[in-house]
Design a protein around this motif. Structure first.
Motif, PDB file in Angstrom:
ATOM      1  N   HIS A  24     -44.882  20.289  -7.348  1.00  0.00           N
ATOM      2  CA  HIS A  24     -44.384  21.311  -8.274  1.00  0.00           C
ATOM      3  C   HIS A  24     -44.548  20.853  -9.720  1.00  0.00           C
ATOM      4  CE1 HIS A  24     -41.990  24.726  -9.545  1.00  0.00           C
ATOM      5  NE2 HIS A  24     -41.213  23.918 -10.248  1.00  0.00           N
ATOM      6  N   THR A  27     -48.055  21.295 -10.726  1.00  0.00           N
ATOM      7  CA  THR A  27     -48.366  22.718 -10.910  1.00  0.00           C
ATOM      8  C   THR A  27     -47.956  23.195 -12.306  1.00  0.00           C
ATOM      9  OG1 THR A  27     -48.100  23.174  -8.547  1.00  0.00           O
ATOM     10  CG2 THR A  27     -47.916  25.047 -10.050  1.00  0.00           C
ATOM     11  N   LEU A  28     -46.811  22.721 -12.791  1.00  0.00           N
ATOM     12  CA  LEU A  28     -46.309  23.143 -14.098  1.00  0.00           C
ATOM     13  C   LEU A  28     -46.977  22.412 -15.252  1.00  0.00           C
ATOM     14  CD1 LEU A  28     -42.483  23.418 -13.338  1.00  0.00           C
ATOM     15  CD2 LEU A  28     -44.167  25.256 -13.442  1.00  0.00           C
ATOM     16  N   ASP A  29     -47.488  21.209 -15.016  1.00  0.00           N
ATOM     17  CA  ASP A  29     -48.112  20.427 -16.087  1.00  0.00           C
ATOM     18  C   ASP A  29     -49.336  19.720 -15.517  1.00  0.00           C
ATOM     19  OD1 ASP A  29     -48.859  18.709 -18.125  1.00  0.00           O
ATOM     20  OD2 ASP A  29     -46.815  18.128 -18.635  1.00  0.00           O
ATOM     21  N   SER A 118     -33.596  26.074 -17.675  1.00  0.00           N
ATOM     22  CA  SER A 118     -34.944  25.889 -18.224  1.00  0.00           C
ATOM     23  C   SER A 118     -34.963  25.702 -19.737  1.00  0.00           C
ATOM     24  CB  SER A 118     -35.823  27.084 -17.847  1.00  0.00           C
ATOM     25  OG  SER A 118     -35.345  28.274 -18.468  1.00  0.00           O
ATOM     26  N   LEU A 133     -37.810  21.043 -15.930  1.00  0.00           N
ATOM     27  CA  LEU A 133     -38.727  21.865 -15.148  1.00  0.00           C
ATOM     28  C   LEU A 133     -37.920  22.472 -14.012  1.00  0.00           C
ATOM     29  CD1 LEU A 133     -41.726  19.363 -14.915  1.00  0.00           C
ATOM     30  CD2 LEU A 133     -41.323  21.128 -16.641  1.00  0.00           C
ATOM     31  N   GLY A 139     -40.374  30.028  -8.097  1.00  0.00           N
ATOM     32  CA  GLY A 139     -41.188  28.844  -8.323  1.00  0.00           C
ATOM     33  C   GLY A 139     -41.816  28.218  -7.100  1.00  0.00           C
TER      34      GLY A 139
END
Length: 310
Positions: A24, A27-29, A118, A133, A139
């Protein structure tokens, strides 16, 4: 306050499948690099003098002597202003200990909590801040074939009401890929943790239950654990007083959660000051706010309501 079944179910899952969290984060960074599988390590994050601080879960990726990623995982079921003060401490302690990039991941099934968690946490002049995050209801991707833990995680964070029962059914079907001992444990965890948000009737529970008697055994265990906790409080401060205080605290937390959810949908999530004032209110005032906020049109109405109560 004892952890809820939902909180403990999420933690148990992430301990068993820590790579869900590092995936995860990547995926975000996209700049995050993590080599090798993630592993759970000691979650105590202590400085030499202050009191011990313990995160829900701490993960490392890479070799022991030179990890390439550390992750603090916090399972959060409600808004708690104190956490935004302790989370930066966790991050800096872990960075000092391992000298590698650190991510703070907040896992929550509540969209209001996801929005609250967040927000970046400012640390001072110069733009220094900690950015959590969030792994929330929106998500978790569709579970890929052969990944039962992803399907279970998706159910635990995405099931909000009866319309989400297909998500639970997917998770229960995915359990077939697990060994029998894990399958039994996760089956019980899912049904117990999600019984309230899904408003499962006894008939629906039995339809989802492949092994007769699980539900009744689980209920008896919950009753036994609740009695044990009540007796322990009773020995410390008097049985009747302990039970009354526990019920009152639980009632307040539930009403506060409903207020935060309704405000988030009607007027936008309250600011930090407003949230602190809400937490300081008594149960009767919070119940009155549940009714009054139905007429709110914006954040200014909440401010006026709070001002009227001094």
């Amino acid at each position: 306050m004892p952890p809820s079944l939902h909180h403990e179910a999420l933690l148990a899952l992430l301990r068993d499948a820590p790579d869900l969290i590092t995936a995860h984060v990547r995926t975000l960074d996209a700049s995050v690099t993590a080599h090798g599988p993630a592993r759970v390590v000691d979650a105590t994050l202590t400085a030499p003098l202050p009191a011990e601080r313990r995160a829900d879960l701490v993960l490392l990726s890479g070799p022991d002597h030179a990890p390439d990623l550390a992750v603090v995982v916090e399972v959060q079921l409600r808004v708690d202003l104190r956490k935004r003060k302790s989370w930066p401490t966790y991050v800096t302690a872990l960075h000092t200990r391992h000298d590698c990039p650190v991510a703070l991941v907040v896992v929550t099934p509540d969209p209001v909590v996801a929005t609250w968690a967040s927000r970046p946490i400012p640390l001072g002049p110069g733009g220094s801040r900690v950015v959590p995050l969030v792994l929330g209801p929106e998500g978790v991707a569709e579970p890929p074939e052969g990944s039962p833990h992803v399907a279970i995680l998706r159910a635990l964070v995405a099931c909000r009401g009866p319309g989400d029962r297909p998500v639970l059914s997917e998770a229960l079907a995915a359990l077939e890929a697990l060994p029998e001992d894990l399958r039994v444990g996760y089956h019980e965890m899912l049904l117990l943790a999600l019984a309230a948000p899904l408003s499962l009737t006894p008939e629906v529970k039995m339809a989802l239950n492949d092994i007769s008697g699980w539900i009744e055994l689980a209920k008896k265990r919950i009753e036994k654990e609740g009695l044990e906790r009540g007796l322990q409080r009773g020995m410390e401060q008097g049985l009747q007083q302990g039970l009354e205080q526990g019920l009152e605290q639980g009632r307040k937390e539930e009403v506060l959660r409903v207020v935060a959810l309704q405000l988030g949908r009607r007027t936008g999530l309250p600011g930090a000051d407003a949230l602190a004032r809400l937490e300081a209110l008594g149960v009767e005032d919070l119940e009155a706010l549940c009714v009054d906020l139905l007429d709110f049109g914006g954040p200014e109405d909440l401010a006026a309501w709070l001002a009227a109560r001094g």
